[in-house]
Motif scaffolding. Structure first.
Motif, mmCIF file in Angstrom:
data_model
loop_
_atom_site.group_PDB
_atom_site.id
_atom_site.type_symbol
_atom_site.label_atom_id
_atom_site.label_comp_id
_atom_site.label_asym_id
_atom_site.label_seq_id
_atom_site.Cartn_x
_atom_site.Cartn_y
_atom_site.Cartn_z
ATOM 1 N N LYS D 83 -6.923 -11.988 -1.620
ATOM 2 C CA LYS D 83 -5.599 -11.740 -2.193
ATOM 3 C C LYS D 83 -5.096 -10.319 -1.900
ATOM 4 N N SER D 84 -5.620 -9.352 -2.618
ATOM 5 C CA SER D 84 -5.078 -8.001 -2.539
ATOM 6 C C SER D 84 -5.400 -7.319 -1.218
ATOM 7 N N PHE D 136 -5.776 -5.401 11.130
ATOM 8 C CA PHE D 136 -6.167 -4.236 10.327
ATOM 9 C C PHE D 136 -4.927 -3.464 9.881
ATOM 10 N N SER D 137 -4.053 -3.258 10.831
ATOM 11 C CA SER D 137 -2.848 -2.483 10.572
ATOM 12 C C SER D 137 -1.978 -3.165 9.512
ATOM 13 N N ASP D 138 -1.894 -4.479 9.607
ATOM 14 C CA ASP D 138 -1.093 -5.228 8.643
ATOM 15 C C ASP D 138 -1.617 -5.045 7.215
ATOM 16 N N ILE D 139 -2.919 -5.053 7.092
ATOM 17 C CA ILE D 139 -3.506 -4.874 5.766
ATOM 18 C C ILE D 139 -3.106 -3.526 5.180
ATOM 19 N N LEU D 140 -3.195 -2.491 6.029
ATOM 20 C CA LEU D 140 -2.821 -1.161 5.538
ATOM 21 C C LEU D 140 -1.352 -1.139 5.106
ATOM 22 N N LYS D 141 -0.505 -1.753 5.952
ATOM 23 C CA LYS D 141 0.928 -1.772 5.642
ATOM 24 C C LYS D 141 1.175 -2.487 4.310
ATOM 25 N N ARG D 142 0.528 -3.631 4.134
ATOM 26 C CA ARG D 142 0.679 -4.362 2.873
ATOM 27 C C ARG D 142 0.278 -3.486 1.697
ATOM 28 N N GLY D 143 -0.835 -2.779 1.878
ATOM 29 C CA GLY D 143 -1.300 -1.882 0.830
ATOM 30 C C GLY D 143 -0.274 -0.814 0.508
ATOM 31 N N GLU D 144 0.303 -0.273 1.561
ATOM 32 C CA GLU D 144 1.354 0.732 1.350
ATOM 33 C C GLU D 144 2.516 0.121 0.584
ATOM 34 N N ASP D 145 2.951 -1.042 1.055
ATOM 35 C CA ASP D 145 4.084 -1.705 0.420
ATOM 36 C C ASP D 145 3.792 -1.983 -1.054
ATOM 37 N N GLU D 146 2.555 -2.362 -1.318
ATOM 38 C CA GLU D 146 2.173 -2.647 -2.701
ATOM 39 C C GLU D 146 1.973 -1.371 -3.499
ATOM 40 N N PHE D 149 -2.015 1.942 -1.364
ATOM 41 C CA PHE D 149 -2.548 2.798 -0.290
ATOM 42 C C PHE D 149 -1.563 3.908 0.019
ATOM 43 N N GLN D 150 -2.130 5.057 0.354
ATOM 44 C CA GLN D 150 -1.294 6.153 0.841
ATOM 45 C C GLN D 150 -0.854 5.878 2.272
ATOM 46 N N LYS D 151 0.098 6.650 2.740
ATOM 47 C CA LYS D 151 0.461 6.588 4.154
ATOM 48 C C LYS D 151 -0.736 7.071 4.966
#
Lengths: 212, 212, 212, 212
Positions: D83-84, D136-146, D149-151
DNA sequence: CATGAATGAGAGTTCATTCAT
DNA sequence: AATGAATGAACTCTCATTCAT
């Protein structure tokens, strides 16, 4: 600053090269011997070999010249004092045998050269070998003239002598290894002394020459 | 367009390689023979030599195996029919002589190998040579048992036989050239037939074995 | 007539060989590099490579020795002047990064060697790599002792540092080509400066070591 | 008469070739792998490799295609259910780690290819690697959007992850040998389990992404 | 007299690839 | 689908020999 300058003694250097070359040529053959290896063996720079002997063939010639003169000298010295043809023949065979045994490179080099009619050194081998055979042949002729020897084929007898003596020397390591490995006793003379063999060869040749 | 497509016959190709290798090894020696030259000689690609024989030594082994089996077969076939030890000995010597003469690579290769106790092929040479000598040795023993031969040193006699015959064959070109050049007559048997020589060697060995 | 006579300067020739070998080994790998090509690249006769380095592996060893010493020296020089563990760590990472960037053969060769546990050079790679890692590990330990760093797994952190920096350098051409081709923007850092990346890696590692 | 006819099963043969090729390419590298060796390894005739894969490069492409698809599938399967972003990142890292550990040819091949920007396979490597990085990149972006995650610099973080995990796997033998030899204790994680390392890497990346 | 750097040719061997069967 | 024979180019490495110092 002080580089390891070598002996600066021309004759000594030349001799050293020839001595080590004898060892290498006799064990590895002409083609199998490398000038690099030789230069390392005698501690001299590779270029010096070419300085003294022009090229590989030149060195090989010097080597063969050396050993053929040695054996010729060894035999003629001993023979000169002998009287009868019979004794001279005995001296020839025994001297050749003991020399071959103490200088085992001689049989090795000789057989190699003779195995292809002196592919490397046709003329030189020819003249040098000829001198030795002429010596042997003369003894037989004298014996004939004196009436103590039968008529014979000198060339064949000569080859029976040097063929057997040379092979006995060169195959010694092979035969000794065989003796250790072999189960059944095959009499390979692996422990024979060269004196006994020379003596046996001598009496055989004399038996042939004296006839029934 | 038309590439040199070859026979695609494994046994024929192998045989061709071995045959040409025999020639080269016997004239130039092991180290002096180049695989490049060989491949050109037999018209096959160089890689095929390694395809069939793995490496140079492997090819050399095959070559020696071949010729040593040949001479062994030639002799045993002829001998089997012989009765007395005396006749067997004669057969041995004469067969060896005529075989060596018609297959002159045999003496060349044999002398080369024996000249350094089989530096290239210690074990194989040993076993193969051993078989031939065992044959010779057995004949002498039978003769002794039958009371027709004296006690002897078989190894030395063996070397007298093959030493002389091999050298007669390998030095033939040398001796013929010498005959043309030489002023004085030195009897080098340059025109002798191998039959006469084999016969002479035989009678010599018998003279030795029969004694006075 | 005028043969390509070369410099006759041993150290210069050796250096030239090593320099060109570095380029080739790092781009084509060990097996993919041909000595023929190398000899042409550095304008020296092929035999000279073997004259100086004995064989291909020997040359490769010299190459690896060279570059591993270079990077080690580069880092230790810069670090010696640093005081705190924190600054030392920063120096380590940034020096490694800029060196790898200006000497891109280092990452290429290192990754290749490490990708199979140093199949070609087990021992040498081991000792050289070990020294560099020991340096890194010591810094972490000092930081721990000083109470500024948390307990960590040095080996993993080390691989995070050199893994990322090496890959950034080696994949640079790939990423730039990708940037031109790609429709959508995938942030591949194709235009990043090595300083920024080193800085980012440093702060990341510090973030890890300093904890929450 | 009945020759050993092989399986006559195209897909099975192809699979066998690829499997053995993976092993060889990953241990010896592209240039270091010989088709001869490969054909022996998989018991199929050498010509069949060319029949199925056209040439060496074609086979290598198939090999890389295979393993890159494998790892991609392994990761996407596990991630889909997560999920997250945080859990997805953890899943990515741990799956990559355990896959790399159980299929150690992956790190070996990947590092080799990446060490020269895919000299052998530029385009293919590019697209395949791109897909994995995009994940991998998508996961980071999702985290940022949520907002969890930091930039960050995704490319660098990605290389920190796969760089460390790959190197841990490929250097395992080296580090174990080192552990036996080393006197003083340098913590090289020679006995670490991959799970512990993956876990450590995960928490490190999270520490970076969550910031102070 | 002596050295070490340099060379070109060729050594043995392996390579990827093709062809006929 | 499968084999083994064949090829030519390339490989690493060694050779005898020469040149500058």
């Amino acid at each position: 600053m002080t580089k390891k300058i070598h002996k600066r003694d021309a004759t000594a250097s030349k001799k050293s090269i020839v001595q080590h070359a004898i060892t290498l040529f006799s064990t590895r053959g002409y083609a199998g011997t490398s000038m690099d290896e030789l230069s390392k063996a005698c501690g001299l720079n590779k270029a010096m070999i070419f300085y003294y002997f022009k090229n590989k063939k030149g060195l090989y010639e010097a080597v063969m010249e050396e050993i053929l003169q040695e054996i010729y000298k060894a035999i003629t010295q001993k023979i000169s004092s002998s009287k009868s043809a019979e004794v001279q023949l005995e001296t020839f065979i025994k001297t050749y045998g003991s020399f071959a045994c103490s200088h085992p490179y001689l049989p090795a080099l000789l057989l190699k050269e003779l195995s292809d009619s002196g592919a490397v050194l046709p003329e030189q081998l020819f003249t040098s070998m000829r001198k030795l055979f002429a010596l042997f042949s003369d003894i037989l002729k004298r014996g004939e003239d004196e009436g103590v020897f039968q008529k014979s084929m000198p060339m064949v007898l000569y080859f029976m002598v040097i063929g057997s003596l040379n092979l006995i020397v060169t195959t010694k390591p092979l035969r000794q290894k065989a003796a250790n490995l072999d189960d059944i006793a095959l009499e390979t003379c692996s422990e024979c002394e060269i004196e006994d063999i020379s003596h046996y060869v001598t009496s055989n040749i004399l038996a042939i020459l004296k006839g029934a």
